[in-house]
Design an enzyme around this catalytic site. Structure first.
Site, PDB file in Angstrom:
ATOM      1  N   SER A  43       0.854  -1.184   0.000  1.00  0.00           N
ATOM      2  CA  SER A  43       0.000   0.000   0.000  1.00  0.00           C
ATOM      3  C   SER A  43       0.887   1.229   0.000  1.00  0.00           C
ATOM      4  O   SER A  43       2.121   1.139   0.012  1.00  0.00           O
ATOM      5  CB  SER A  43      -0.915   0.007   1.233  1.00  0.00           C
ATOM      6  OG  SER A  43      -0.142   0.126   2.419  1.00  0.00           O
ATOM      7  N   LYS A  44       0.258   2.396   0.014  1.00  0.00           N
ATOM      8  CA  LYS A  44       1.016   3.649  -0.050  1.00  0.00           C
ATOM      9  C   LYS A  44       1.958   3.811   1.138  1.00  0.00           C
ATOM     10  O   LYS A  44       2.986   4.476   1.032  1.00  0.00           O
ATOM     11  CB  LYS A  44       0.049   4.833  -0.120  1.00  0.00           C
ATOM     12  CG  LYS A  44      -0.671   4.953  -1.454  1.00  0.00           C
ATOM     13  CD  LYS A  44      -1.556   6.179  -1.498  1.00  0.00           C
ATOM     14  CE  LYS A  44      -2.262   6.294  -2.852  1.00  0.00           C
ATOM     15  NZ  LYS A  44      -3.146   7.472  -2.909  1.00  0.00           N
TER      16      LYS A  44
END
Length: 474
Positions: A240-241
């Site tokens: 994920s980010k």
């Protein structure tokens, strides 16, 4: 591999940027097609009218083009194939393999909650299967799921997979607005486009049994399936980010080279012996699905940086000079080199710096002081290398450099050797304050490369400036 033509596809939904997982899926399909002299199809699955955007479509194109993942056919847009989906759904209705369902969303939700309360699977109960009336109002078209207790598939990465057919319900083929659902459109497209191998992320595994039964209902041969494990962060959670940038173009903006990123994502789940660095030609030559692992790949930023540094070091300086320009700040105070007719070219400056840079942004930060006199000194450099104690040494450099008859490496080596003996310092101890004075940085190429690049006049002016920073005389 069979004798049938190899045809694979990358079929993204345009609901955002091209992320690393999608880029890897595209790359694996591309490499598989090229390795087997097959065809790579690009298909845009844009039937989600609320989330699909033109900007996302363009972002997908930009990402693929930057990575040099070129396609042979397409792009095909599902939104332009609605007539095809209608024709197929009509044929399924006529053959009794599908039916119209008039249940409202509210009714479906009520039944879902009732099933959950009883501990039963919350699947559609099929009550419209035998409905003879045609009430007014909206309807969906449902697939009449065949009663198959077990659905088997040989996955090229995961091996034999078994699905419980009793858990499948009569799923929706066409929504009430006439748009196809994902599972329906993708099967129609794969049949229509003669896709031989479906290579995709393993988040699609749950879609596979529904798609298999639809392939069979339409009398089509099954493609071969290969489900690629997800990419995880170092904490073993889905990427994920928070693990770093996940958009492909974000890596471009951070100064990564496209070939380095392609090399890195190719190695996320695939390997060839102990080799780490591959040319594009080597990736095509060696890639095949039998070397793709079944465990999640772990994304490692440091390894990506290391790999990018290898590509930086081996990329011609003329090529890097064009790539680095977008990362350079505007030059406000150009350097007045001693030979105005032949100042060092950007590529010459890059040549001595590139082996020490991990990204184009690193390289831009490093070469900038060789283009603009108004560079800044970091607090670390000021506190460690440009202090009162460094003033006598810098003054000695300034005085000796001014009286050199020749500005060449032997002459500079002679001066620095003399100053070293005078102050009782080794070359590393001499070079650090001089390097800080000339570049504002604590790391640089060899000190002689720096001196020769800048020239006598610029060196003198920079030492004067550094002396003022250190509180010394001019």
């Amino acid at each position: 591999m069979t004798d049938a033509p190899i045809r694979v596809r990358f079929a993204p939904s345009p609901t955002g940027h091209l992320h690393l997982g999608g880029a890897r899926t595209a790359l694996f399909n591309y490499l598989f097609a090229r390795h087997h002299h097959g065809t790579f199809v690009l298909r845009i699955e844009d039937t989600d009218r609320e989330r699909s955007t033109k900007e996302s479509i363009q972002a997908i194109f930009n990402g693929l083009e930057w990575l040099s993942i070129d396609w042979d056919e397409g792009p095909f847009y599902q939104s332009e194939r609605l007539d095809k989906y209608k024709a197929v759904s009509d044929s399924l209705l006529e053959s009794g393999k599908a039916y119209r369902c008039f249940c409202t969303p509210q009714e479906l939700e009520t039944r879902r909650q009732e099933a959950l309360a009883k501990g039963q699977p919350p699947k559609y109960d099929g009550r419209c299967r035998s409905r003879n009336d045609q009430p007014q109002g909206p309807y969906v078209i449902r697939f009449k799921n065949p009663e198959i207790p077990e659905i088997l598939v040989e996955d090229m990465i995961r091996g034999s997979l078994s699905f419980n057919g009793n858990l499948l319900d009569d799923w929706v083929l066409v929504r009430s607005d006439g748009y196809p659902t994902y599972n329906f459109a993708v099967v129609v497209d794969d049949i229509d486009m003669n896709i031989s191998h479906v290579i995709r992320g393993d988040d699609h595994i749950n879609n596979t049994p529904r798609q298999i039964t639809l392939f069979q209902a339409l009398g089509a041969s099954l493609p071969k399936f290969a489900h690629i494990p997800m990419i995880h962060g170092s904490d073993r959670a889905k990427l994920s980010k928070r693990h770093g940038a996940t958009s492909v173009m974000a890596y471009k903006d951070m100064g990564y080279l496209p070939h380095a990123l392609v090399n890195y994502i190719a190695r996320l789940g695939w390997s060839h012996k102990d080799q780490e660095v591959f040319t594009k030609e080597e990736l095509i030559q060696f890639f095949d699905l039998d070397k793709v692992g079944s465990s999640p790949a772990i994304f490692n930023t440091e390894k990506l940086l290391w790999l990018n540094a290898q590509y930086m070091k081996n990329t011609p300086s003329d090529e890097l000079s064009e790539l680095v320009k977008p990362f350079l700040k505007p030059v406000l105070h150009p350097i007045e080199y001693e030979s105005p007719d032949s100042p060092p070219r950007l590529s010459e400056i890059i040549e001595v710096w590139k082996s020490r840079s991990r990204t184009l942004q690193d390289l831009a930060n490093s070469v900038y002081p060789f283009m603009d006199r108004d560079f800044s000194f970091s607090e670390d450099v000021l506190s460690k290398h440009l202090t009162k104690t460094s003033v006598p040494l810098l003054q000695a450099f300034k005085d000796r450099f001014e009286h050199l008859s020749q500005w060449d490496k032997p002459s500079l080596e002679h001066v620095i050797h003399e100053i070293g003996e005078e102050f009782g310092l080794k070359l590393s101890q001499l070079a650090q304050p001089l390097r800080a004075a000339l570049t504002g940085q604590s790391v640089s190429p060899g000190i002689y490369d720096v001196l020769l690049l800048l020239g006598r006049l610029e060196v003198k002016q920079r030492i004067q400036n550094a002396l003022s920073k250190a509180g010394g005389p001019f």
